[in-house]
Design a protein around this motif. Structure first.
Motif, short mmCIF file in Angstrom:
data_model
loop_
_atom_site.label_atom_id
_atom_site.label_comp_id
_atom_site.label_asym_id
_atom_site.label_seq_id
_atom_site.Cartn_x
_atom_site.Cartn_y
_atom_site.Cartn_z
N LEU A 116 -13.91 7.59 6.87
CA LEU A 116 -12.50 7.57 7.24
C LEU A 116 -11.87 6.20 7.03
CD1 LEU A 116 -12.56 9.68 10.54
CD2 LEU A 116 -11.59 10.35 8.35
N ALA A 117 -12.66 5.15 7.14
CA ALA A 117 -12.13 3.79 7.00
C ALA A 117 -12.06 3.40 5.53
CB ALA A 117 -13.01 2.81 7.77
N ARG A 118 -11.39 4.21 4.75
CA ARG A 118 -11.37 4.01 3.30
C ARG A 118 -10.50 2.81 2.92
NH1 ARG A 118 -8.23 7.59 5.35
NH2 ARG A 118 -6.08 7.79 4.66
N PRO A 119 -10.86 2.12 1.85
CA PRO A 119 -10.15 0.89 1.48
C PRO A 119 -9.00 1.10 0.50
CG PRO A 119 -12.08 1.11 0.12
CD PRO A 119 -12.05 2.34 1.02
N ILE A 120 -8.62 2.35 0.25
CA ILE A 120 -7.57 2.63 -0.74
C ILE A 120 -6.22 2.69 -0.04
CG2 ILE A 120 -6.83 4.18 -2.57
CD1 ILE A 120 -9.69 5.31 -2.55
N HIS A 121 -5.24 2.03 -0.61
CA HIS A 121 -3.90 2.04 -0.04
C HIS A 121 -2.94 2.77 -0.98
CE1 HIS A 121 -5.10 -0.82 3.07
NE2 HIS A 121 -5.71 -1.51 2.12
N GLY A 122 -1.85 3.26 -0.40
CA GLY A 122 -0.85 3.90 -1.25
C GLY A 122 -1.03 5.40 -1.33
N ASP A 123 -0.43 5.99 -2.37
CA ASP A 123 -0.39 7.43 -2.53
C ASP A 123 -1.67 7.93 -3.18
OD1 ASP A 123 0.40 10.05 -2.73
OD2 ASP A 123 1.65 9.74 -4.49
N PHE A 124 -2.51 8.57 -2.42
CA PHE A 124 -3.72 9.14 -3.00
C PHE A 124 -4.13 10.37 -2.21
CE2 PHE A 124 -5.69 7.07 0.50
CZ PHE A 124 -6.96 7.57 0.65
N SER A 125 -5.05 11.12 -2.79
CA SER A 125 -5.51 12.37 -2.18
C SER A 125 -7.02 12.32 -2.04
CB SER A 125 -5.14 13.57 -3.06
OG SER A 125 -3.77 13.58 -3.36
N PHE A 126 -7.54 13.04 -1.05
CA PHE A 126 -8.98 13.12 -0.96
C PHE A 126 -9.44 14.43 -0.35
CE2 PHE A 126 -7.70 10.97 2.97
CZ PHE A 126 -8.47 11.57 3.95
N HIS A 145 -1.23 11.60 11.27
CA HIS A 145 -0.02 10.84 10.94
C HIS A 145 -0.22 9.96 9.71
CE1 HIS A 145 1.61 12.21 14.73
NE2 HIS A 145 0.55 11.74 15.35
N ASP A 146 -1.27 10.25 8.96
CA ASP A 146 -1.55 9.50 7.74
C ASP A 146 -0.66 10.01 6.61
OD1 ASP A 146 -3.08 8.64 5.24
OD2 ASP A 146 -4.29 7.73 6.83
N LYS A 147 -0.31 9.12 5.70
CA LYS A 147 0.55 9.51 4.58
C LYS A 147 -0.23 10.14 3.44
CE LYS A 147 4.14 6.07 5.47
NZ LYS A 147 4.90 4.91 4.92
N ALA A 148 -1.53 10.03 3.49
CA ALA A 148 -2.35 10.59 2.41
C ALA A 148 -2.37 12.11 2.48
CB ALA A 148 -3.78 10.06 2.51
N THR A 149 -2.62 12.71 1.32
CA THR A 149 -2.83 14.15 1.25
C THR A 149 -4.33 14.39 1.27
OG1 THR A 149 -0.82 14.50 -0.05
CG2 THR A 149 -2.50 16.24 -0.13
N CYS A 150 -4.79 15.17 2.21
CA CYS A 150 -6.23 15.37 2.30
C CYS A 150 -6.57 16.81 2.67
CB CYS A 150 -6.86 14.40 3.30
SG CYS A 150 -6.09 14.35 4.92
N LEU A 151 -7.67 17.26 2.08
CA LEU A 151 -8.22 18.58 2.37
C LEU A 151 -9.56 18.36 3.04
CD1 LEU A 151 -8.04 21.68 2.06
CD2 LEU A 151 -9.19 21.43 -0.16
N LEU A 152 -9.65 18.71 4.32
CA LEU A 152 -10.88 18.57 5.08
C LEU A 152 -11.56 19.93 5.12
CD1 LEU A 152 -9.46 16.51 8.10
CD2 LEU A 152 -10.17 15.69 5.84
N VAL A 153 -12.85 19.97 4.80
CA VAL A 153 -13.52 21.26 4.68
C VAL A 153 -14.84 21.28 5.44
CG1 VAL A 153 -12.47 21.77 2.44
CG2 VAL A 153 -14.68 20.61 2.52
N HIS A 154 -15.20 22.47 5.89
CA HIS A 154 -16.48 22.71 6.57
C HIS A 154 -17.00 24.07 6.15
CE1 HIS A 154 -19.47 23.61 9.59
NE2 HIS A 154 -18.73 24.61 10.04
N GLY A 155 -18.13 24.07 5.44
CA GLY A 155 -18.72 25.34 5.05
C GLY A 155 -19.33 26.05 6.25
N GLN A 156 -19.05 27.33 6.38
CA GLN A 156 -19.62 28.07 7.51
C GLN A 156 -21.13 28.19 7.43
OE1 GLN A 156 -17.61 31.85 8.06
NE2 GLN A 156 -15.87 30.89 9.07
N ASP A 157 -21.72 27.85 6.28
CA ASP A 157 -23.17 27.81 6.15
C ASP A 157 -23.74 26.47 6.62
OD1 ASP A 157 -22.11 26.27 4.15
OD2 ASP A 157 -23.20 27.22 2.51
#
Length: 287
Positions: A116-126, A145-157
């Motif tokens: 979570l403590a990523r060093p990238i600033h500005g407009d990015f996605s993860f 409240h972060d400006k980044a676009t992110c997709l958080l995923v959890h496999g049910q397996d």
């Protein structure tokens, strides 16, 4: 070129600790996205602390430099589509806990903290994967409240990625422009594939991980296991690429499918393998 829009930046990372000992799916997916030449990928990762072969272990083993200074990282990010972000380099303090993490041999708070403590600033996605639903929920609250676009995923397996194994269902939280939506990604419904046994993705040694890593992009190899790995890589790469370009006007399902189709061309045309070779240092090619 001055007249061109800068490429978007994205990352794909699993927080690890799922105990499934699978091949390096997120690293392969990150390389595939970079090979598509539509985005820049800053791949965060580390050596293995609780698994068999970490993302930086495998990149280093196939001849891709991971030990770069902050100045070299800044230069690389401007000039190429793929930049490894080795945790122990970008977070110097991480060196002091590396031995302790390895000796513990199981997931710790640092699996979540460093991701979570990523060093990238500005407009990015993860795209970030979690082996436990509770960890995904904690991360979604922290990123609300972060400006980044992110997709958080959890496999049910129990995997920390978009799942094609077990029942093929992945729970997700999508954060964009301060808004969060959630739901499930159904592998069979969206991508048309039948879920498979996780054993096709599992490894027993670092050397096996390296061999499968290289074979995935080498289209001269084709057997059921390699095709399953490729399918998992494509699905996860599609997850990252879809949120990098989707602005909300298209459904997540449609974006996933469209990205999946375009990435298949990159993989099976040999473009991904060519890209991997281009990243290897002189005299270190193992392909």
């Amino acid at each position: 070129d001055a007249g061109l829009m800068p490429k978007r930046v994205l990352d794909i990372a699993g927080t690890g600790g799922d105990g499934k000992h699978t091949v390096n799916i997120s690293t392969l997916a990150a390389l595939l996205c970079a090979a598509a030449d539509e985005v820049k990928v800053c791949k965060y990762g580390n050596r293995s602390a609780s698994g068999i072969c970490g993302s930086m272990d495998v990149l280093e083993s196939v001849g891709i430099s991971i030990d770069r200074s902050p100045q070299q990282l800044a230069s690389a990010s401007k000039n190429q589509n793929f930049t490894p972000l080795f945790a122990r380099t970008i977070y110097p303090g991480a060196r002091h806990v590396a031995e302790a993490r390895s000796s513990i041999g199981r997931p710790t708070l640092f699996n979540l903290l460093f991701s979570l403590a990523r060093p990238i600033h500005g407009d990015f996605s993860f795209l970030m994967g979690f082996s436990k639903r509770e960890s995904m929920q904690i991360a979604s609250e922290l990123l609300a409240h972060d400006k980044a676009t992110c997709l958080l995923v959890h496999g049910q397996d129990g995997t920390d990625e978009l799942s094609i194994t077990g029942n093929g269902i992945t729970e997700y939280a999508l954060l964009r422009n301060g808004q969060m939506s959630s739901g499930v990604i159904d592998y069979e419904q969206i991508f048309g594939g039948k879920p498979v046994d996780i054993q096709f993705l599992q490894i027993k040694s670092k050397q096996e991980a390296i061999d499968l890593f290289l074979q995935t992009f080498d289209t001269s190899f084709s057997d059921k296991r390699i095709e399953v790995i490729r399918q998992s890589v494509l699905v996860n790469a599609a997850g990252a690429l879809s949120i990098a370009f989707s602005e909300g006007s298209t459904s997540l399902e449609d974006s996933l499918f469209d990205s999946f189709q375009s990435l298949k061309d990159v993989l099976y045309s040999g473009k991904a393998r060519e890209f991997l070779v281009s990243l290897q240092g002189e005299g270190t090619s193992v392909l």
